[in-house]
Design an enzyme around this catalytic site. Structure first.
Site, short mmCIF file in Angstrom:
data_model
loop_
_atom_site.label_atom_id
_atom_site.label_comp_id
_atom_site.label_asym_id
_atom_site.label_seq_id
_atom_site.Cartn_x
_atom_site.Cartn_y
_atom_site.Cartn_z
CE LYS A 47 -105.17 40.19 15.76
NZ LYS A 47 -106.40 39.36 15.76
CG ASP A 76 -110.34 43.02 16.87
OD1 ASP A 76 -110.99 43.77 16.11
OD2 ASP A 76 -110.31 41.78 16.77
CE LYS A 80 -113.29 41.35 18.35
NZ LYS A 80 -113.58 39.97 17.90
CG ASP A 127 -106.72 41.08 18.81
OD1 ASP A 127 -106.35 39.90 18.88
OD2 ASP A 127 -107.38 41.55 17.86
CG ASP A 185 -114.15 40.98 14.70
OD1 ASP A 185 -113.06 41.45 15.12
OD2 ASP A 185 -114.94 40.34 15.41
CD GLU A 199 -108.60 42.16 13.90
OE1 GLU A 199 -109.71 41.67 13.65
OE2 GLU A 199 -107.91 41.82 14.87
NE ARG A 228 -108.60 36.00 9.23
CZ ARG A 228 -109.52 35.07 9.42
NH1 ARG A 228 -110.02 34.41 8.38
NH2 ARG A 228 -109.95 34.78 10.64
N1 BES Z 1 -108.91 39.10 17.91
C1 BES Z 1 -109.95 38.28 17.44
C2 BES Z 1 -109.84 36.82 17.93
C3 BES Z 1 -110.00 36.64 19.41
C4 BES Z 1 -111.25 36.44 19.96
C5 BES Z 1 -108.90 36.62 20.22
C6 BES Z 1 -111.38 36.25 21.33
C7 BES Z 1 -109.02 36.43 21.59
C8 BES Z 1 -110.27 36.25 22.14
C9 BES Z 1 -109.96 38.24 15.93
O1 BES Z 1 -109.54 39.41 15.30
C10 BES Z 1 -111.36 38.02 15.50
O2 BES Z 1 -112.17 38.86 15.71
N2 BES Z 1 -111.62 36.86 14.90
C11 BES Z 1 -112.92 36.50 14.48
C12 BES Z 1 -112.82 35.95 13.09
C13 BES Z 1 -114.13 35.81 12.41
C14 BES Z 1 -114.69 37.16 12.10
C15 BES Z 1 -113.92 35.03 11.15
C16 BES Z 1 -113.46 35.47 15.46
O3 BES Z 1 -112.68 34.66 15.96
O4 BES Z 1 -114.64 35.52 15.75
ZN ZN Z 2 -108.25 40.59 16.38
MN MN Z 3 -111.15 40.81 15.08
#
Ligand code: BES
Ligand code: ZN
Ligand code: MN
Length: 487
Positions: free
Chosen positions: A252, A257, A264, A275, A334, A336, A338
């Site tokens: 990824k 992000d 966020k 990210d 968010d 994204e 996947r």
């Molecule tokens: N890049 C983030 C996950 C992340 C969060 C990585 C903190 C490192 C530190 C990912 O794209 C994301 O935003 N995931 C969300 C998913 C949710 C919207 C289902 C998350 O983990 O909150």
């Molecule tokens: Zn992300």
């Molecule tokens: Mn995200």
């Protein structure tokens, strides 16, 4: 950090000199003051324990460091050695000394062990200072070179391999640590083009138009809110036998992000420059494989996009069609990673027909709730592959912990309008993310998904890294290739 081998100490000798204490007793010939001083200071040769003193030798001042490496046998020897090498460099990095003479005469180490010590030393010496213009003289790193004398036989040969590992880890750290105004999809590719030049690895890069033609609606949906165009990059290293199917590593690479329209919170959003840690690990691992001319066929794929919220950004509720033909209702923009991975994975399978796939992604905050920063989460449809990765994790120090998947979790992705939603409920968020990705694995290809969100960035110094980018994943993938694909 430059590491060189010599048969004798250069003249004039570096003022800073180090001896390793890898046996119960101190090396002979240190002199009474050093020996009694070390004992008085309770220096016992424990792993990463240091003792510093000054002695006069042939009229010159020697700044002498003794480094412990702990018990000679048992599990964790390699880790102790790396940690000890790292401790030595951490202590002298900004000491004012530029050269360190490491005298390995009279150690009982094997070449392999000496190389582990040196790997720890080199990795701990890496930091990114290019954006600091106001460091005082005391703050500036000074130590540039370690000159090794008396190395056990075979050290330099093992070191050649380990230096390739270090180079890969350092490349990953650089990509990860750079901010998102310098590393975005195009510049990520440009950095790789530069680094892979002359290595024999082949780079294949798809632009937006080509991805559109292939129907990558999921990846492109993420990219459409950004002014930075996306890229899909494959780095192919074919050091295996003719006709051998490759193993694929897929990363990824969300270079920033913001969350997109599901934006966020401001606090901590700067972290989302890393990210792209999955893609960074894949690029670094491929560099290591190419540098050490691995006898294996491996392809590293980086899905590179920026997730931003402009007037053209995708909206919650949008339905996108992936390259596989499956449709996705984007509940949360968010989630994204996947969406990027699913198209990268379909392309990987159609294009390269891999025998196994390992994807790496900073996919969920939830995995950090589960495992903190000690283990990355591993999800797999194949016990054999999972077992091999697990042991590569133990050997390399990039540790993995297996998590469950199953039909009941998969069901949580059902959508009222499309084939699936891109998010499940709040609980079990890392698992439903893995289930989403699994839907894009074709014909039961052995696959493992590594959620490395907790591992890419460190808030405090660790075994072989300073705070910041750790380079997680490079050593894991390299070890997996060494132990399972070569010979
Ligand atoms: N890049 C983030 C996950 C992340 C969060 C990585 C903190 C490192 C530190 C990912 O794209 C994301 O935003 N995931 C969300 C998913 C949710 C919207 C289902 C998350 O983990 O909150
Ligand atoms: Zn992300
Ligand atoms: Mn995200």
């Amino acid at each position: 950090m430059k590491i060189t081998f010599a048969t004798a100490a250069p003249e004039p000798q570096p003022r800073l000199q180090a001896r390793i204490v890898d046996q119960a007793a101190l090396p002979s010939g240190l002199g009474r003051v050093v020996v009694e001083g070390a004992t008085a200071a309770r220096f016992a040769g424990k792993a990463a324990q240091l003792f510093e003193t000054f002695v006069e030798r042939d009229g010159a001042l020697v700044r002498l460091a003794l480094v412990g490496t702990g018990e000679r046998s048992g599990n964790g020897r390699q880790e102790s050695l790396e940690r000890s090498g790292a401790a030595l460099v951490a202590k002298y990095l900004t000491s004012g000394e530029e050269r360190l003479l490491l005298d390995l005469n009279s150690t009982a180490m094997a070449g392999r062990e000496a190389a582990s010590f040196l790997l720890g030393a080199r990795l701990r010496g890496w930091r990114l200072d290019v954006y600091r213009t106001k460091l005082t003289e005391e703050q500036k790193p000074t130590l540039k070179e370690i000159i090794v004398i008396g190395a056990p036989p075979g050290t330099d040969e093992v070191w050649e391999t380990e230096a390739a590992v270090a180079e890969g880890v350092e490349f990953t750290r650089r990509l990860v640590a750079e901010p998102a105004n310098t590393i975005y999809p195009q510049s990520f590719v440009a950095q790789c083009r530069e680094r892979f030049e002359g290595t024999g690895a082949e780079l294949i890069v798809l632009d937006e138009k080509e991805m559109k033609a292939l129907g990558m609606g999921a990846l492109l949906g993420v990219a459409q809110g950004s002014a930075k165009p996306p890229r899909l990059m494959a780095i192919r290293w074919n050091g295996g036998e003719r006709g051998q199917k490759p193993v694929a590593f897929v990363g990824k690479g969300v270079t920033f992000d913001s969350g997109g329209i599901s934006i966020k919170p401001a606090a901590g959003m700067e972290d989302m420059k890393w990210d792209m840690g999955g893609a960074g690990a894949v690029a670094g691992a491929m560099l290591t494989l190419a540098r050490r001319k691995a006898r294996a066929h491996v392809v590293g794929i980086c899905g590179l996009v920026e997730n931003m919220p402009d007037g053209n950004a995708q909206r919650p509720g949008d339905v996108v069609t992936s390259m596989s033909g499956q449709t996705v209702e984007v509940i949360n923009t968010d989630a994204e990673g996947r969406l990027v991975l699913c198209d990268a994975l379909t392309w990987t399978q159609r294009e390269f027909k891999p025998s196994a796939i390992v994807d790496l992604a900073t996919l969920t905050g939830a995995i950090m709730i589960s495992l903190g920063s000690e283990y990355a989460g591993m999800f797999s449809n194949d016990d054999d592959l999972a077992g091999k990765l697990d042991s590569a994790g133990k050997t390399s120090g990039d540790k993995l912990w297996r998590m469950p998947i199953g039909a009941a979790y998969d069901k949580l992705l059902e959508s009222p309008i499309a084939d699936m939603k891109n998010v499940g409920p709040r609980f079990g968020g890392s698992i439903t993310a893995a289930q989403f990705i699994k839907r894009f694995i074709e014909n039961g290809t052995p696959w493992a998904h590594l959620d490395i969100a907790g591992m890419v960035w460190a808030d405090k110094p660790g075994t072989t890294w300073d705070k910041g980018a750790t380079g997680f994943g490079v050593r894991l993938l390299d070890r997996f290739v060494r132990d399972n694909l070569e010979n």
